[in-house]
Design an enzyme around this catalytic site. Structure first.
Site, PDB file in Angstrom:
ATOM      1  N   ASP A 114     -43.050  19.929  51.267  1.00 22.49           N
ATOM      2  CA  ASP A 114     -43.699  20.485  52.494  1.00 22.49           C
ATOM      3  C   ASP A 114     -42.769  21.517  53.231  1.00 22.49           C
ATOM      4  O   ASP A 114     -43.169  21.813  54.245  1.00 22.49           O
ATOM      5  CB  ASP A 114     -43.806  18.968  53.436  1.00 22.49           C
ATOM      6  CG  ASP A 114     -44.953  18.197  53.042  1.00 22.49           C
ATOM      7  OD1 ASP A 114     -45.811  18.706  52.640  1.00 22.49           O
ATOM      8  OD2 ASP A 114     -44.691  16.955  53.217  1.00 22.49           O
ATOM      9  N   ASP A 176     -52.720  20.176  48.655  1.00 23.35           N
ATOM     10  CA  ASP A 176     -52.109  20.554  50.250  1.00 23.35           C
ATOM     11  C   ASP A 176     -51.164  21.540  49.570  1.00 23.35           C
ATOM     12  O   ASP A 176     -50.726  22.474  50.253  1.00 23.35           O
ATOM     13  CB  ASP A 176     -51.462  19.436  50.864  1.00 23.35           C
ATOM     14  CG  ASP A 176     -52.247  18.053  50.940  1.00 23.35           C
ATOM     15  OD1 ASP A 176     -53.061  17.756  49.838  1.00 23.35           O
ATOM     16  OD2 ASP A 176     -51.993  17.453  52.036  1.00 23.35           O
TER      17      ASP A 176
HETATM   18  N1  GLY Z   1     -50.573  17.612  54.057  1.00 21.57           N
HETATM   19  C1  GLY Z   1     -50.781  16.413  54.315  1.00 21.57           C
HETATM   20  C2  GLY Z   1     -52.084  16.311  55.009  1.00 21.57           C
HETATM   21  O1  GLY Z   1     -53.076  17.039  55.242  1.00 21.57           O
HETATM   22  O2  GLY Z   1     -52.402  15.140  55.731  1.00 21.57           O
END
Ligand code: GLY
Length: 399
Positions: A114, A176
């Protein structure tokens, strides 16, 4: 790159005028600015970043999270966009405070993918608007840190190393993760290693090959074998089922592959983004805001996800700007404007709470952040409004 041609902008402008009316972007941006000012009245501690406001608890102000949470970069990013729009020096001061508060994130070895969300949405905007060397230095460090999660054999960044133990997944990549590649591309152009570009490029290629189903819906997670580098399984974590189309996952795919086309010029990435957008648009409810998962069992009695709509609106504005076929270009542009129109008319929080938007869904299977205001919905809504304003002003969607 050669994609931003004036002809292209002209077509977009025609698309704008073929809308029944233009969205009043300035009014929406002023609304966002006012909500941010309300939030700042109660947010002072920079070690705490706003994350959500829960409707089921009838809350009005932000619940905060630590700087180590994956969402920590969105609030500083929002402050930078509001500063860009308003020029307000107090907002800039707050943007600087909350951005530099993130530096300690880099003192820890990364245990997930992240860092791109956290550092690029915040400091990427900070550097874009100020050109301050300090921000650049931190961004380059963040990119190197993110790159430590790259697996040569698989060809992707390991999204959630913790899941090796928890789920028995040797290496996993979630859709993601596409968004985190922007930090690597940026770093490779701004003094970082060229390997960062190669990693991001390869990650996008491997994801294009493995994360999609035949119909171009995405699965949330792909599990890979670390010895052979091959795909073991397509599964979900935040979606309804392994075979379902989780709304925000599809949104990350549309946005992520569009951005990868911008950074690489690889037309296959553009095609992937279009294919992902096409199934999304085909299956979308008429108001332009999806249910949290397109295959959730009780539609229409399922929560919506305004965050997915905001991510897609922003992504489609960019996607549209790269297309020369007028019909295609106008299709994506009009779809984005429709989404923003619905968000602005029916999803704004106004006096309900301090966020911009209501009705997002974070993690439905986990029972968390359902029908909530969530910080990343606000970030991408604001970003999309800023992009649309640029189009209306006859500027490139992204400089
Ligand atoms: N990246 C985590 C979400 O979209 O919840």
């Amino acid at each position: 790159m050669k994609k931003y041609v004036w002809g292209s902008l002209l077509i977009l402008l025609c698309a704008c005028s073929s809308q029944s009316s233009k969205l009043d972007v300035d009014a929406d941006l002023e609304y966002c600015e006012a909500q941010v000012k309300k939030s700042l009245e109660v947010l002072d501690d920079t070690t705490k970043m706003p994350r959500n406001i829960l409707s089921d608890r009838n809350e009005h102000v932000w619940n905060c999270t630590s700087i180590y949470d994956w969402t920590s970069g969105f609030w500083p990013g929002i402050l930078w966009y509001v500063y860009e729009f308003s020029g307000d020096s107090e907002i800039k001061r707050q943007a600087e405070r909350f951005s530099s508060a993130l530096y300690p994130v880099l003192n820890r070895k990364p245990d997930n993918h992240d860092l791109g969300f956290m550092m690029y949405c915040s400091l990427g905007n900070a550097y874009r608007l100020t050109q301050k060397e300090e921000y650049k230095k931190i961004l380059l460090q963040a990119a190197d840190s993110l790159a430590t999660l790259y697996d040569e054999r698989v060809g992707t960044i390991h999204s959630w190393p913790g899941m090796r133990q928890q789920q028995g997944w040797p290496h996993n990549t979630i859709i993601d993760n596409m968004l985190n590649l922007e930090l690597l591309f940026w770093a490779s152009k701004n003094g970082g290693s060229k390997h960062l570009y190669d990693m991001a490029y390869r990650h996008a290629q491997v994801t294009a090959e493995n994360q999609f189903r035949k119909d171009y819906s995405t699965c949330h997670v792909v599990v890979y074998d670390t010895i052979s580098g091959k795909r073991l399984a397509q599964v979900t974590h935040q979606g309804y089922a392994n075979t379902s189309m989780w709304a925000r996952g599809q949104a990350w795919a549309i946005y992520g592959f569009t951005m990868c086309y911008r950074e690489t010029g690889n037309r296959n990435f553009l095609k992937v983004a279009q294919n992902a957008a096409d199934i999304y648009l085909r299956r979308l409810p008429s108001d332009g805001v999806p249910y949290w998962d397109f295959d959730a069992p009780n539609i229409p009695n399922e929560p919506k996800d305004a965050s997915a709509a905001a991510v897609v609106a922003s992504g489609l504005l960019e996607l549209s700007s790269y297309l020369s076929d007028k019909e295609e270009k106008v299709k994506y542009f009009n779809a984005a404007v429709k989404m923003l129109r619905t968000l602005s008319s029916s999803y704004q929080s106004r006096t309900v709470n301090d966020a911009f938007l209501l009705h997002s869904t974070g993690h439905k299977p986990n029972g968390s952040e359902i029908d909530a205001s969530i910080i990343y919905a606000d970030y991408y809504y604001l970003e999309a409004l800023m992009r649309l304003k640029r189009v209306y002003n006859n500027q490139k969607v992204i400089e």
